[in-house]
Design a protein around this motif. Structure first.
Motif, PDB file in Angstrom:
ATOM      1  N   HIS A   1       0.790  -1.246   0.000  1.00  0.00           N
ATOM      2  CA  HIS A   1       0.000   0.000   0.000  1.00  0.00           C
ATOM      3  C   HIS A   1       0.819   1.292   0.000  1.00  0.00           C
ATOM      4  O   HIS A   1       0.270   2.355  -0.253  1.00  0.00           O
TER       5      HIS A   1
ATOM      6  N   ASP B   1      -4.510  -0.391   7.711  1.00  0.00           N
ATOM      7  CA  ASP B   1      -3.127  -0.421   8.174  1.00  0.00           C
ATOM      8  C   ASP B   1      -2.880   0.866   8.970  1.00  0.00           C
ATOM      9  O   ASP B   1      -3.413   1.915   8.631  1.00  0.00           O
TER      10      ASP B   1
ATOM     11  N   HIS C   1      -0.483   2.765   9.111  1.00  0.00           N
ATOM     12  CA  HIS C   1       0.226   3.799   8.349  1.00  0.00           C
ATOM     13  C   HIS C   1      -0.636   4.226   7.155  1.00  0.00           C
ATOM     14  O   HIS C   1      -1.469   3.457   6.677  1.00  0.00           O
TER      15      HIS C   1
ATOM     16  N   ASP D   1      -1.222  -3.576  12.121  1.00  0.00           N
ATOM     17  CA  ASP D   1      -0.227  -2.905  12.948  1.00  0.00           C
ATOM     18  C   ASP D   1      -0.815  -1.782  13.800  1.00  0.00           C
ATOM     19  O   ASP D   1      -0.071  -1.005  14.398  1.00  0.00           O
TER      20      ASP D   1
ATOM     21  N   TYR E   1       3.682  -5.904  12.587  1.00  0.00           N
ATOM     22  CA  TYR E   1       5.073  -6.238  12.924  1.00  0.00           C
ATOM     23  C   TYR E   1       5.239  -6.873  14.299  1.00  0.00           C
ATOM     24  O   TYR E   1       6.360  -7.106  14.726  1.00  0.00           O
TER      25      TYR E   1
END
Ligand code: ZN
Length: 374
Positions: free
Chosen positions: A141, A179, A181, A267, A311
């Motif tokens: 992404h 996500d 981010h 995450d 992660y």
């Protein structure tokens, strides 16, 4: 029909080389005993293993897929980018931009990662599966057409979506990127298009630090078809559900997508080393349920999750299992052992109220825009 589960062990053989989280080795930074690269195959492999040992795999249609073709990749990426990537991959590997390292053979693995997403979309569209989860790796992404970023080497979801359009004709698609981010690559690719609603929920100014603002609404024909929902660091379960209820679900109901694709980064959970949000497996379970309802209303149930970041080797498997259980309409006996600790760390009610007020004040479309779909 079962839920499709697309995975391939070869995707786990992608290597970004020796790092400490995302940093290459450098003075003062002692190498980690585990190899250190945050975008670790173990995070995804442990999710696949939990799907198996929990018994959920028995209820899924597990399969691999062919790699995305050169023509598929060229629908998004310039030939020069692909040529350089392939040449480096045939040698010792390299870096396609910013934190986008790979080793020998990385091109073929990245094309396979995009191929898993392509098959997941195609099978779901054609009702060969009910819905689908693609355990793609490397992720996609952050990847721009001509530049890799943030562990992402190819734009998996756009490559898969354009392959579907080449096969099935024009269609309205919504991409919900949860996500932690910002989904800057996906946003950039569809920024001026009205046939693809791109939505990103993310920790504000985490990565990239200069994209993802709430006033980035698209441009030209795409004005009003991009929605960023930046969330304050520390927000947890309630922040995500409020964002869904106040902004994401209304935008989806206005747009009436024919297929919904989740850029399924895991995450935003409280254990992640690269962000500071406090979601848990139950958050992902509830967000998946909400999107299944929207998909049932507008898209004949067509919903596909494509794995992105995440992660925490310990926690990602439980978050991923919650998404796949929900897609499959199954509940295994697995209980997230981190749930109690993460729930104890949820922010206080005044923080929740402040975040909710901020969401309520956000304009999700241009003031003069009718937003009646395309
Ligand atoms: Zn991420």
């Amino acid at each position: 029909m079962p839920t499709g589960f697309y995975h391939d062990e070869r995707c786990m053989w992608h290597s970004g080389g020796e790092h400490v989280l995302y940093l290459p080795l450098q003075p003062w930074l002692q190498p980690l005993a585990s190899g250190g690269y945050a975008e670790s195959p173990e995070t995804k492999r442990r999710l696949r293993n939990l799907v198996e040992v929990s018994g959920l795999l028995d209820h899924l249609a597990p399969r691999s897929a062919p790699a995305a073709t050169r023509a598929d990749l060229e629908s998004i990426h310039p030939a020069a980018y692909l040529d350089r990537f392939k040449a480096l991959s045939d040698q010792r590997g390299g870096d396609m931009g910013e934190e986008a390292t790979f080793s020998h053979g990385g091109y073929e693995i990245a094309a396979l990662s995009a191929g898993l997403a392509k098959a997941a979309l195609s099978d779901t569209w054609h009702r060969r599966v009910d819905n689908a989860y693609a355990l793609s790796r490397p992720p996609g992404h952050h990847c721009l057409p001509d530049r890799g970023m943030g562990f992402c080497l190819l734009a998996n979801i756009p490559v898969a979506l354009e392959a579907l359009r080449a096969e099935a004709g024009p269609l309205r698609a919504a991409i919900i990127d949860w996500d932690v981010h910002h989904g800057n690559g996906t946003e950039a690719i569809y920024y001026d298009r009205a046939d693809t609603l791109t939505i990103s929920l993310h920790q504000e100014r985490c990565y990239p630090s200069d994209t993802g603002a709430a006033d980035a609404l698209g441009k030209g024909a795409g004005l009003g078809f991009n929605l960023n929902v930046p969330l304050l660091p520390g927000g947890g379960h309630r922040a995500y559900l409020d964002a869904m209820e106040l902004l994401v679900l209304p935008a989806l109901h206005d747009f009436r997508p024919e297929i919904i694709i989740i850029a399924c980064g895991l995450d935003a959970n409280a254990m992640d080393p690269l962000a500071r949000m406090q979601a848990h497996a139950g958050t992902y379970r509830e967000m998946t349920r909400m999107l299944m309802e929207v998909a049932a209303t507008h898209a004949q149930g067509r919903l596909v999750a494509v794995h992105e970041g995440g992660y925490s080797e310990a926690q990602v498997p439980f978050c991923g299992l919650a998404v796949i259980e929900t897609l499959a309409g199954q509940r295994t006996k697995v209980i997230d052992p981190f749930q109690t600790l993460i729930e104890a760390g949820q922010p206080a009610e005044d923080f929740v109220a402040f975040q909710r007020a901020r969401l309520s004040a956000q304009n999700r479309k241009p003031k003069t825009f009718p937003f009646d779909g395309v």
